[in-house]
Design an enzyme around this catalytic site. Structure first.
Site, PDB file in Angstrom:
ATOM      1  CG  ASP A 127      -7.716  -4.445   2.402  1.00 36.12           C
ATOM      2  OD1 ASP A 127      -8.876  -4.361   2.866  1.00 36.12           O
ATOM      3  OD2 ASP A 127      -7.391  -3.919   1.321  1.00 36.12           O
ATOM      4  CE  LYS A 132       1.938 -17.635   2.251  1.00 36.87           C
ATOM      5  NZ  LYS A 132       1.336 -18.906   2.675  1.00 36.87           N
ATOM      6  CG  ASP A 190      -1.486 -19.856   3.971  1.00 36.69           C
ATOM      7  OD1 ASP A 190      -0.843 -19.510   4.981  1.00 36.69           O
ATOM      8  OD2 ASP A 190      -1.055 -20.690   3.161  1.00 36.69           O
ATOM      9  CE1 TYR A 203      -4.501  -1.110   0.573  1.00 39.88           C
ATOM     10  CE2 TYR A 203      -3.159  -3.048   0.948  1.00 39.88           C
ATOM     11  CZ  TYR A 203      -4.375  -2.479   0.677  1.00 39.88           C
ATOM     12  OH  TYR A 203      -5.486  -3.271   0.498  1.00 39.88           O
TER      13      TYR A 203
END
Length: 421
Positions: free
Chosen positions: A308, A218, A284, A148
């Site tokens: 988000d 991640k 995930d 972002y």
């Protein structure tokens, strides 16, 4: 006009602050028109004549462009900087080109590094889960870094070709599979940015007596950016917050050195002492866990893009983003913008079908930020009562049996009457 000031790092709140608002685009003006009387009624009920907000309209988005030729006029930023806090509705951002997201611009310009999104269930709200009441989390999403940051280079541009050439020749990067047609983005994740966000999440957990803080990342793939986020988070918890936190990183070290029994004993001792347990989950896997075992999680700290996705996924579990509040906060400077978390919904704009609850609950977060908890609680209680009695807007009415469908304005008027009662 009275404004919030910051002295020695603490916000000083006057009894009659001037607070800017941006009505927003699409359904924004109608949800604002329904919400403002609710805010005013809650403050009056809680404090009588002792406290009051003077609302100051400022412009951004389509209305600003139509009236000033600018999507985000300088005087809007000046007003927010002077007032320290603001409340806003949804703003238009074209997809795939045109102006940059105004929401992102506001967050970056004012360095609103923490996007705070509480997610809880309101009894009676339609949900796809069998037990949505088990979902009760607060997400702290880093707001200024990650993808972002907007550091992107389009396919075919000379700058993009130069960057690819530098990566290939100077850094021996070989896995840009189609360099001639590739666009390139840069993902900055810093130690300083990560630690201030994670620190805010830990502070919140301590203050609210939430038992866990989970670092969602991640890092198994992005080892130096999101892996750094995880590592810096554990380092912060084990140094700055060592008297208040126990990490699963420490648990694993004890387990390796002394065995599982000793590690379990240390973990239990930390829990008994009221320490915050800091752990981590791969992003995930976390998206699976919040469906299967949402009750395991309390406060979440995560990078921008993960936050988000996670915020909207969790909102869907408890009824959708129409009832999800959000605030963008810099805990160091005292700047904060609270906002409806949904889009402009142009397809229903002007039809009285919009649900104002996201803006209402974000306004409640603003009141909590001011220290006006009693007024915030009145708004929440009124919304709970309206939903419980099935007097709701179109989005909820269509999924409820024997519900009374109210227009946006009628719903706001109902809440005002419930608060006054």
């Amino acid at each position: 006009m009275s404004y919030i000031t910051v002295t020695d790092g603490k916000s000083v709140i006057p009894d009659n602050p001037t607070i800017p608002f941006i009505a927003g685009d699409g359904v924004g003006p109608e949800i604002w028109a329904a919400s403002q009387p609710v805010f005013d009624a809650a403050i009056a009920k809680a404090y009588g004549d002792q406290k009051k907000i003077f609302w100051q309209e400022i412009l951004a988005g389509e209305k600003a462009f139509e009236e000033t030729g600018s999507w985000l006029p300088d005087h809007t930023l000046d007003a927010i900087e002077q007032a320290k806090v603001a409340l806003k509705g949804p703003l238009t951002t074209p997809v795939g080109g045109g102006i940059r997201s105004l929401n992102v611009t506001l967050r970056q310009t004012l360095d609103l590094f923490a996007c705070v999104r509480p997610v809880r269930y309101f009894e009676g709200v339609p949900s796809p889960l069998k037990e949505p009441e088990k979902t009760d989390m607060v997400i702290f999403r880093e707001n200024t870094e990650d993808v972002y940051a907007g550091i992107e280079f389009a396919k075919g541009q000379s700058e993009t070709k130069q960057l690819i050439q530098i990566l290939q020749e100077q850094f021996a990067v070989k896995n840009i599979r189609f360099p001639e047609s590739a666009a390139i983005g840069v993902k900055p994740v810093s130690e300083e940015g990560s630690k201030r966000l994670i620190g805010a999440a830990i502070d919140f957990a301590i203050e609210q007596k939430r038992p866990t803080v989970t670092l969602v990342h991640k890092g198994n793939i992005m080892k130096f950016t999101e892996g750094g986020f995880k590592g810096w988070g554990y380092e912060l918890a084990e140094t700055t917050y060592k008297e208040k936190c126990f990490t699963m990183n420490q648990y694993q070290a004890i387990k390796q050195a002394e065995g599982t029994e000793a590690a379990d004993a240390s973990l239990q001792k930390a829990k008994d002492a009221g320490k915050i347990i800091v752990n981590d989950v791969i992003a995930d896997n976390f998206l699976q866990q919040i469906l299967l075992y949402p009750e395991k999680y309390d406060v979440i700290a995560t990078c921008n893009l993960n936050g988000d996705y996670i915020s909207d996924a969790l909102a869907a579990q408890v009824g959708g983003i129409g009832i999800a509040p959000g605030g963008n906060i810099n805990y160091d400077t005292g700047y904060a913008i609270f906002e409806a978390t949904h889009g402009t919904a142009p397809d229903i704009a002007g039809k009285g079908k919009a649900n104002p609850c996201s803006l209402l609950l974000s306004g409640g977060m603003l009141l909590e930020f001011l220290g006006w908890q009693e007024a915030a609680d009145l708004i929440t209680q009124a919304i709970e009562q309206a939903i419980r009695t099935k007097q709701v807007t179109a989005d909820f009415a269509q999924s409820m049996d024997e519900a009374t469908e109210l227009t946006t304005q009628e719903f706001g008027s109902l809440l005002v009457s419930l608060i006054k009662e």
